[in-house]
Scaffold this motif. Structure first.
Motif: not given
Length: 176
Positions: A34-35, A98, A101-102, A160, A163-164, A167
């Motif tokens: 997540l960078t 968070s 992570g998505s 984060q 990037v999420m 994604n």
């Protein structure tokens, strides 16, 4: 046939159509970390691949939308949700995303107040704009602007979130 039977049959038919995979197509891999560095590597791979989108937006629109989001984190979003929304629902949503992570959001929902996304445009130019916006974000040392829904985010939280967001849109991309 009565209304209930029609609705049931129609829904079942639509469901069966929507789950049939495209021939010779495979999903695009999500960004592993997540960078921004991981996201940039993924964008390099997308630039080299034959990619299409299954969603309502074409590639130009998706890349432009993603770039707008990164740019607005530095310059300010055109519209903000209310303070009450951001301090309750918005901050809770970000905490959940968070933690997982998505994120999951409407993939054809424009950023409130952002210019309409043109249906015409070069996807590679929009991809380069997205790439540059991420590079600009990493180099940015000013005050980040509140997210229109999540409110105040630190640079690490914004990284984060960006990037999420990428994604989540990759869910509608396929190679082939």
């Amino acid at each position: 046939m009565n209304r209930r039977q029609f609705v049931t049959l129609t829904g079942a038919s639509l469901l069966s159509i929507s789950v049939v995979p495209a021939v010779n197509a495979e999903p695009v891999s999500k960004v592993s970390g997540l960078t921004v560095a991981d996201a940039l590597q993924a964008l390099d791979q997308l630039q080299k691949a034959e990619v299409s989108t299954l969603g309502k937006w074409n590639l130009f629109q998706v890349y432009t939308h993603l770039a707008q989001s990164v740019e607005y984190s530095m310059t300010g979003y055109p519209e903000q949700k209310s303070w009450l929304f951001k301090s309750t629902v918005g901050s809770l949503a970000f905490s959940v995303f968070s933690g997982k992570g998505s994120m999951n959001h409407g993939l054809d929902e424009a950023i409130p107040g952002a210019p309409a996304l043109s249906e015409e445009g070069d996807p590679l130019q929009a991809l380069q704009r997205l790439r540059q916006s991420l590079l600009d974000f990493i180099a940015f040392d000013g005050d980040l602007q509140p997210h229109f829904a999540y409110g105040e985010l630190s640079k690490a939280e914004y990284e984060q979130a960006h990037v999420m967001h990428l994604n989540n849109h990759l869910d509608e991309f396929e190679l082939g």
